[in-house]
Design an enzyme around this catalytic site. Sequence first.
Site, PDB file in Angstrom:
ATOM      1  N   SER A  14      59.814  61.798   8.637  1.00  0.00           N
ATOM      2  CA  SER A  14      60.633  61.139   7.616  1.00  0.00           C
ATOM      3  C   SER A  14      61.748  62.094   7.252  1.00  0.00           C
ATOM      4  O   SER A  14      61.628  63.312   7.450  1.00  0.00           O
ATOM      5  CB  SER A  14      59.776  60.842   6.382  1.00  0.00           C
ATOM      6  OG  SER A  14      60.584  60.483   5.272  1.00  0.00           O
ATOM      7  N   TYR A  48      54.545  63.615  -0.912  1.00  0.00           N
ATOM      8  CA  TYR A  48      54.933  63.046   0.379  1.00  0.00           C
ATOM      9  C   TYR A  48      55.819  64.021   1.143  1.00  0.00           C
ATOM     10  O   TYR A  48      55.653  64.221   2.355  1.00  0.00           O
ATOM     11  CB  TYR A  48      55.655  61.726   0.149  1.00  0.00           C
ATOM     12  CG  TYR A  48      55.999  60.976   1.404  1.00  0.00           C
ATOM     13  CD1 TYR A  48      55.012  60.594   2.313  1.00  0.00           C
ATOM     14  CD2 TYR A  48      57.325  60.626   1.689  1.00  0.00           C
ATOM     15  CE1 TYR A  48      55.336  59.895   3.472  1.00  0.00           C
ATOM     16  CE2 TYR A  48      57.645  59.921   2.835  1.00  0.00           C
ATOM     17  CZ  TYR A  48      56.652  59.558   3.721  1.00  0.00           C
ATOM     18  OH  TYR A  48      56.975  58.866   4.863  1.00  0.00           O
TER      19      TYR A  48
END
Length: 254
Positions: A139, A152
Amino acid sequence: MSTATPRPRRALVTGASSGIGAATVRRLRTEGWDVVATARRADRLTALADETGADTVVADVTDDADVARLAAHVAEGGPLDALVNNAGGAFGLDPVESADLDHWRQMYELNVLGTLRVTQALLPALRAGDGGDIVVVTSTAAHGTYEGGAGYVGAKHAERMLATTLRWEILGEPIRIIEIAPGAVATEEFSMVRFDGDAERAAAVYAGYEPLVADDIADAIAWSLSRPAHVNIDLLVVRPRAQASNNRVARTGV
């Protein structure tokens, strides 16, 4: 002179029940790959198999026994040319001072240790042939932080370091390590899972601009895998045009 038809390339895609994983299975099957699709939800995998003809295995990448069974299934089916580590996810968007420890554990277990388990288990299959590819879908969170994203971001950064370090450790082997780092991708589940089913909050993430969709990332994965064997796409960052960073997006009418 041999007239044998070359066998199709074969890939394993994790997190294949929805979103980027399912789109990648569809894209690779369209391009003639044999695909083993794995995820936890049997009903979703059955529907994907009916649609694409992919081989499927119900497995949880956070479970040692499931991953061992998955690896055995792949080995029994013949050579493996690519592993697409796509399984992952985000839980919550809380500031550090009030972060949910269980959410952080879940994210690390799924994004980091899940990728580690599957990669360790499938490396022998990739080495058994003439080489292959390991794709790790991280990501843009792996490359920069944002408010509420520490858990995250930390997990995805660790997953990125797993891929980068493995590339150094197996240098000289005919195995490519490819990192695909998506920005904002509107899928049916990512933000819904992150916000515990809050549809309004999930929709707000993508309001006022055109985000990426799962097919955009599947396209990037398929393109990376299609490069000549001597070409390695170390890192491919893919964002919507409207997104400059994790927390800087040009929105209209919002």
